[in-house]
Design a protein around this motif. Structure first.
Motif, PDB file in Angstrom:
ATOM      1  N   ARG A 120       0.835  -1.198   0.000  1.00 24.77           N
ATOM      2  CA  ARG A 120       0.000   0.000   0.000  1.00 24.77           C
ATOM      3  C   ARG A 120       0.868   1.244   0.000  1.00 24.77           C
ATOM      4  O   ARG A 120       1.850   1.312   0.742  1.00 24.77           O
ATOM      5  CB  ARG A 120      -0.895   0.022   1.247  1.00 24.77           C
ATOM      6  CG  ARG A 120      -1.919  -1.048   1.271  1.00 24.77           C
ATOM      7  CD  ARG A 120      -3.006  -0.754   2.266  1.00 24.77           C
ATOM      8  NE  ARG A 120      -2.525  -0.462   3.602  1.00 24.77           N
ATOM      9  CZ  ARG A 120      -3.325  -0.150   4.608  1.00 24.77           C
ATOM     10  NH1 ARG A 120      -4.633  -0.069   4.410  1.00 24.77           N
ATOM     11  NH2 ARG A 120      -2.852   0.085   5.801  1.00 24.77           N
ATOM     12  N   MET A 128      -5.606  -9.591   6.075  1.00 24.30           N
ATOM     13  CA  MET A 128      -6.158  -8.292   6.457  1.00 24.30           C
ATOM     14  C   MET A 128      -6.777  -7.605   5.242  1.00 24.30           C
ATOM     15  O   MET A 128      -6.101  -7.327   4.252  1.00 24.30           O
ATOM     16  CB  MET A 128      -5.042  -7.386   7.018  1.00 24.30           C
ATOM     17  CG  MET A 128      -4.249  -8.001   8.139  1.00 24.30           C
ATOM     18  SD  MET A 128      -5.242  -8.494   9.555  1.00 24.30           S
ATOM     19  CE  MET A 128      -5.498  -6.927  10.355  1.00 24.30           C
ATOM     20  N   ALA A 164      -8.384  -4.212   4.669  1.00 27.47           N
ATOM     21  CA  ALA A 164      -8.558  -2.943   5.393  1.00 27.47           C
ATOM     22  C   ALA A 164      -9.433  -1.974   4.587  1.00 27.47           C
ATOM     23  O   ALA A 164     -10.650  -1.923   4.778  1.00 27.47           O
ATOM     24  CB  ALA A 164      -7.186  -2.365   5.714  1.00 27.47           C
ATOM     25  N   GLY A 204      -5.121   3.846   7.918  1.00 26.29           N
ATOM     26  CA  GLY A 204      -5.681   2.714   7.170  1.00 26.29           C
ATOM     27  C   GLY A 204      -5.511   1.383   7.861  1.00 26.29           C
ATOM     28  O   GLY A 204      -5.647   0.327   7.230  1.00 26.29           O
ATOM     29  N   TYR A 205      -5.230   1.398   9.169  1.00 30.66           N
ATOM     30  CA  TYR A 205      -5.153   0.139   9.926  1.00 30.66           C
ATOM     31  C   TYR A 205      -6.526  -0.229  10.485  1.00 30.66           C
ATOM     32  O   TYR A 205      -7.294   0.650  10.901  1.00 30.66           O
ATOM     33  CB  TYR A 205      -4.139   0.251  11.080  1.00 30.66           C
ATOM     34  CG  TYR A 205      -2.738   0.016  10.582  1.00 30.66           C
ATOM     35  CD1 TYR A 205      -2.174  -1.260  10.607  1.00 30.66           C
ATOM     36  CD2 TYR A 205      -1.994   1.051  10.042  1.00 30.66           C
ATOM     37  CE1 TYR A 205      -0.909  -1.482  10.105  1.00 30.66           C
ATOM     38  CE2 TYR A 205      -0.720   0.842   9.538  1.00 30.66           C
ATOM     39  CZ  TYR A 205      -0.186  -0.432   9.573  1.00 30.66           C
ATOM     40  OH  TYR A 205       1.056  -0.662   9.069  1.00 30.66           O
ATOM     41  N   ILE A 206      -6.784  -1.535  10.495  1.00 31.31           N
ATOM     42  CA  ILE A 206      -8.055  -2.020  11.029  1.00 31.31           C
ATOM     43  C   ILE A 206      -8.008  -1.918  12.551  1.00 31.31           C
ATOM     44  O   ILE A 206      -7.019  -2.297  13.183  1.00 31.31           O
ATOM     45  CB  ILE A 206      -8.296  -3.484  10.618  1.00 31.31           C
ATOM     46  CG1 ILE A 206      -8.309  -3.613   9.086  1.00 31.31           C
ATOM     47  CG2 ILE A 206      -9.590  -4.001  11.217  1.00 31.31           C
ATOM     48  CD1 ILE A 206      -8.393  -5.052   8.581  1.00 31.31           C
ATOM     49  N   GLY A 215      -2.813  -5.167  14.131  1.00 35.21           N
ATOM     50  CA  GLY A 215      -1.587  -4.487  13.708  1.00 35.21           C
ATOM     51  C   GLY A 215      -1.233  -4.885  12.285  1.00 35.21           C
ATOM     52  O   GLY A 215      -2.111  -5.226  11.484  1.00 35.21           O
ATOM     53  N   ASP A 216       0.067  -4.833  11.981  1.00 39.44           N
ATOM     54  CA  ASP A 216       0.526  -5.155  10.624  1.00 39.44           C
ATOM     55  C   ASP A 216       0.809  -6.652  10.525  1.00 39.44           C
ATOM     56  O   ASP A 216       1.763  -7.165  11.108  1.00 39.44           O
ATOM     57  CB  ASP A 216       1.799  -4.342  10.313  1.00 39.44           C
ATOM     58  CG  ASP A 216       2.204  -4.488   8.859  1.00 39.44           C
ATOM     59  OD1 ASP A 216       2.332  -5.640   8.382  1.00 39.44           O
ATOM     60  OD2 ASP A 216       2.383  -3.456   8.189  1.00 39.44           O
ATOM     61  N   ALA A 217      -0.051  -7.353   9.791  1.00 41.26           N
ATOM     62  CA  ALA A 217       0.048  -8.816   9.745  1.00 41.26           C
ATOM     63  C   ALA A 217       1.396  -9.260   9.171  1.00 41.26           C
ATOM     64  O   ALA A 217       2.031 -10.183   9.694  1.00 41.26           O
ATOM     65  CB  ALA A 217      -1.101  -9.388   8.921  1.00 41.26           C
ATOM     66  N   GLY A 218       1.842  -8.622   8.094  1.00 40.11           N
ATOM     67  CA  GLY A 218       3.122  -9.000   7.472  1.00 40.11           C
ATOM     68  C   GLY A 218       4.261  -8.885   8.481  1.00 40.11           C
ATOM     69  O   GLY A 218       5.085  -9.795   8.631  1.00 40.11           O
TER      70      GLY A 218
END
Ligand code: PRP
Ligand code: URA
Length: 206
Positions: free
Chosen positions: A102, A131, A133, A189-191, A196-199
Motif C-alpha cells: 500500500r 487483512m 482494510a 488505514g489500519y483495522i 496491527g501489521d500482519a506481514g
C-alpha cells in the motif's frame, strides 16, 4: 455478493490470541495457520464432487472425489502465511502470486509482482490475505483475476473492516469468508481493533 463471518468458537478463541500484542511471531504464525484452516473449510463447503467407483478391502463401492480445479492467489507478503494450511487441505491446488504494497499516503495498492497463467473460467479461485482494510488490495486482485476470465472468486481472510465488507458485498461474483468484521479503520488505514501489521507480525520485521 456474500460475506460470511466464521463465528466458530475455536476460531474466535484463537483470534483473541492472534490479536494480542504480546503474541510472538512463532505463535502468531501457528495461530494464523490454525484459523485459516477452519475458515477455508467453510469457504469450500460447496465445492462440487463427482462419483467414482473404488475397491475397498471388502467390496466395490461408489464414492466421491472433488470435481474442481482450485487456484490459490496469496497476496504478498501476508497472504503467504495462509498458504501452507490451505495446501495441506487442497494439495492439488495451483498457486499464483501477486505482490502488492500500500502507498502509505494514498493507501492505494501498488503492484510489484504478478504471475497469472491462463486458467479455465470455471476454476474456483481463492484470494488469500489475512487483512482486508480499505479493501483496495483484495479488490485490485479480484479485478486482475476477473480480467483474466475467472468467474468464481472468493476472498479468504482473517480480519476485514466493515468498510471493506460493504464494498465486497456489492461486487457481483465475489464472496468473502472472514473470521471477523472489525468496525473501524484508523487514519493510517489500519483495522481497529485489528491485530496491527500482519506481514510484520508474521515475518518479525517491525
Ligand atoms: C497489508 C495486508 C493487505 C493490505 C490490506 O499488506 O496484508 O495486503 O495491507 O490493506 P488494504 O485492504 O487497505 O489494501 P501490506 O501492504 O502491509 O504489505 P505486506 O503484506 O507486505 O506487509
Ligand atoms: N494491513 C495490515 O496488516 N493491517 C491492517 O490493519 C491494515 C492493513
Amino acid at each position: 455478493m456474500k460475506v460470511e463471518v466464521i463465528n466458530h468458537p475455536l476460531v474466535q478463541h484463537k483470534l483473541t490470541y492472534l490479536r494480542k500484542s504480546e503474541t510472538k511471531p512463532r505463535d502468531f504464525r501457528k495461530l494464523l495457520e490454525e484459523i485459516t484452516n477452519i475458515v477455508f473449510i467453510y469457504a469450500t463447503e460447496h465445492l462440487s464432487l463427482k462419483k467414482i467407483t473404488i475397491d475397498t478391502p471388502l467390496e466395490r463401492t461408489v464414492t466421491c472425489i472433488l470435481d474442481e480445479t482450485i487456484l490459490l492467489v496469496p497476496i504478498l507478503r501476508a497472504g503467504v502465511g495462509m498458504l501452507n494450511p490451505i495446501l495441506s487441505l487442497a494439495p492439488d491446488a495451483r498457486v499464483e502470486f501477486i505482490g502488492l504494497r500500500r502507498d502509505e499516503k494514498t493507501l492505494e495498492p501498488i503492484q510489484y509482482y504478478s504471475h497469472f497463467s491462463s486458467s479455465h473460467p470455471d476454476t474456483t479461485t481463492f484470494i488469500l490475505d489475512p487483512m482486508i482494510a480499505t479493501g483496495g488490495s483484495a479488490l485490485y486482485t479480484f479485478e486482475c483475476l476477473s480480467s483474466a476470465g475467472l468467474q468464481n472468486i472468493s476472498i479468504v481472510s482473517i480480519i476485514t473492516s466493515q468498510h471493506a465488507a460493504q464494498s465486497i458485498e456489492k461486487k457481483k461474483g465475489l464472496q468473502l469468508f472472514t473470521a471477523s468484521v472489525d468496525p473501524e479503520l484508523n487514519g493510517k488505514g489500519y483495522i481497529v481493533p485489528g491485530l496491527g501489521d500482519a506481514g510484520d507480525r508474521i515475518y518479525d520485521t517491525f
